[in-house]
Design a protein around this motif. Structure first.
Motif, PDB file in Angstrom:
ATOM      1  N   TYR A 137      38.150  40.091   4.835  1.00 53.76           N
ATOM      2  CA  TYR A 137      38.955  40.565   3.710  1.00 53.76           C
ATOM      3  C   TYR A 137      38.142  40.949   2.480  1.00 53.76           C
ATOM      4  CZ  TYR A 137      42.605  38.230   6.406  1.00 53.76           C
ATOM      5  OH  TYR A 137      43.447  37.831   7.400  1.00 53.76           O
ATOM      6  N   GLY A 138      36.836  41.072   2.626  1.00 54.95           N
ATOM      7  CA  GLY A 138      35.964  41.282   1.476  1.00 54.95           C
ATOM      8  C   GLY A 138      36.255  42.517   0.658  1.00 54.95           C
ATOM      9  N   LEU A 172      29.642  36.428  -3.284  1.00 58.73           N
ATOM     10  CA  LEU A 172      30.156  36.281  -1.919  1.00 58.73           C
ATOM     11  C   LEU A 172      29.938  37.535  -1.095  1.00 58.73           C
ATOM     12  CD1 LEU A 172      33.480  34.356  -2.618  1.00 58.73           C
ATOM     13  CD2 LEU A 172      31.308  33.426  -1.782  1.00 58.73           C
ATOM     14  N   SER A 173      30.090  38.698  -1.717  1.00 58.24           N
ATOM     15  CA  SER A 173      29.852  39.937  -0.964  1.00 58.24           C
ATOM     16  C   SER A 173      28.381  40.060  -0.590  1.00 58.24           C
ATOM     17  CB  SER A 173      30.327  41.162  -1.750  1.00 58.24           C
ATOM     18  OG  SER A 173      29.613  41.309  -2.953  1.00 58.24           O
ATOM     19  N   GLY A 174      27.497  39.566  -1.445  1.00 58.40           N
ATOM     20  CA  GLY A 174      26.072  39.560  -1.115  1.00 58.40           C
ATOM     21  C   GLY A 174      25.747  38.539  -0.040  1.00 58.40           C
ATOM     22  N   ILE A 175      26.327  37.351  -0.150  1.00 56.41           N
ATOM     23  CA  ILE A 175      26.104  36.314   0.863  1.00 56.41           C
ATOM     24  C   ILE A 175      26.607  36.786   2.221  1.00 56.41           C
ATOM     25  CG2 ILE A 175      26.853  34.006   1.588  1.00 56.41           C
ATOM     26  CD1 ILE A 175      26.778  33.253  -1.425  1.00 56.41           C
ATOM     27  N   THR A 177      34.191  30.554   4.430  1.00 57.29           N
ATOM     28  CA  THR A 177      34.224  31.533   3.351  1.00 57.29           C
ATOM     29  C   THR A 177      33.573  32.835   3.794  1.00 57.29           C
ATOM     30  OG1 THR A 177      34.144  29.760   1.708  1.00 57.29           O
ATOM     31  CG2 THR A 177      33.536  31.965   0.961  1.00 57.29           C
ATOM     32  N   GLU A 178      32.446  32.738   4.486  1.00 56.50           N
ATOM     33  CA  GLU A 178      31.772  33.939   4.992  1.00 56.50           C
ATOM     34  C   GLU A 178      32.654  34.705   5.966  1.00 56.50           C
ATOM     35  OE1 GLU A 178      27.336  34.099   5.851  1.00 56.50           O
ATOM     36  OE2 GLU A 178      27.752  31.940   5.869  1.00 56.50           O
ATOM     37  N   GLY A 238      23.315  37.318  -4.503  1.00 57.48           N
ATOM     38  CA  GLY A 238      23.921  36.776  -3.290  1.00 57.48           C
ATOM     39  C   GLY A 238      23.141  37.130  -2.043  1.00 57.48           C
ATOM     40  N   VAL A 239      22.647  38.372  -1.966  1.00 58.93           N
ATOM     41  CA  VAL A 239      21.855  38.818  -0.811  1.00 58.93           C
ATOM     42  C   VAL A 239      20.533  38.061  -0.744  1.00 58.93           C
ATOM     43  CG1 VAL A 239      20.525  40.763   0.128  1.00 58.93           C
ATOM     44  CG2 VAL A 239      22.875  41.120  -0.636  1.00 58.93           C
ATOM     45  N   LYS A 240      19.853  37.938  -1.874  1.00 57.18           N
ATOM     46  CA  LYS A 240      18.498  37.392  -1.895  1.00 57.18           C
ATOM     47  C   LYS A 240      18.440  35.862  -1.827  1.00 57.18           C
ATOM     48  CE  LYS A 240      16.407  41.352  -2.303  1.00 57.18           C
ATOM     49  NZ  LYS A 240      15.687  41.905  -1.192  1.00 57.18           N
ATOM     50  N   ILE A 241      19.268  35.181  -2.611  1.00 58.00           N
ATOM     51  CA  ILE A 241      19.131  33.717  -2.662  1.00 58.00           C
ATOM     52  C   ILE A 241      20.439  32.974  -2.419  1.00 58.00           C
ATOM     53  CG2 ILE A 241      17.166  33.796  -4.229  1.00 58.00           C
ATOM     54  CD1 ILE A 241      19.061  32.971  -6.486  1.00 58.00           C
ATOM     55  N   GLY A 242      21.529  33.692  -2.244  1.00 59.24           N
ATOM     56  CA  GLY A 242      22.849  33.081  -2.175  1.00 59.24           C
ATOM     57  C   GLY A 242      23.034  32.016  -1.124  1.00 59.24           C
TER      58      GLY A 242
END
Length: 172
Positions: free
Chosen positions: A70-71, A91-94, A63-64, A38-42
């Motif tokens: 609320y993550g 989602l947590s990575g994004i 969503t972000e 999620g962090v790299k390519i999300g």
């Protein structure tokens, strides 16, 4: 699998502590892999291909924002909701949640999930036939109660959304 594993613990085929450790390591490995993806390519990936799953840029932004707010609760609760537990790491990575916070909540959620379901299996152990008899004897009552709860939740949510829209209209 955890309930069955807990049952096997109750029968003496598995030891509970190694079961918890191995399951925790597997769960965290999967969660953190999803987080890193999620962090790299999300976000770029979803911006480009999200339209194919009806994820518009506006929905992605919503969503972000929701996940930023609320993550941490979503990470804890997601373990108990099949399907959702597989999406939340991405989602947590994004949302670029802080790694230590993600690790803390993923660890806590995983431990709660593992202990809950393996303990259910341990508790019922030799009592599975009793549980099967109870469910068989009261299946219509159980389904009726579940349906009533579902309708109540639906009505509460519908009323909440209706009232929220009404409040928004009265502000201006």
């Amino acid at each position: 699998m955890l309930i069955i594993s807990g049952f096997l613990v109750s029968q003496g085929y598995l030891n509970h502590i190694p079961l918890v450790i191995v399951t925790l390591l597997g769960s965290l490995t999967g969660f953190l892999t999803g987080y890193l993806i999620g962090v790299k390519i999300g976000k770029p990936f979803l911006e480009r291909y999200g339209k194919f799953i009806h994820l518009t840029p506006e929905r992605l932004e919503q969503t972000e924002k929701w996940f930023s707010k609320y993550g941490t609760a979503a990470i804890l609760i997601a373990y108990f909701i099949p399907g959702v537990r597989h999406i939340v790491p991405y989602l947590s990575g994004i949302a670029k949640m802080h790694f230590r916070k993600v690790l803390l909540y993923a660890f806590t959620g995983a431990i709660l999930w593992i202990l809950t379901f393996s303990s259910i299996g341990r508790f019922f152990g030799n009592k599975w036939s009793m549980l099967d008899n109870i469910i068989g004897d009261y299946i219509f009552e159980i389904l009726g109660i579940a349906a009533i709860i579902g309708v109540i939740v639906f009505l509460i949510r519908k009323n909440y959304k209706h009232n929220k829209k009404g409040d928004h209209l009265n502000e201006g």
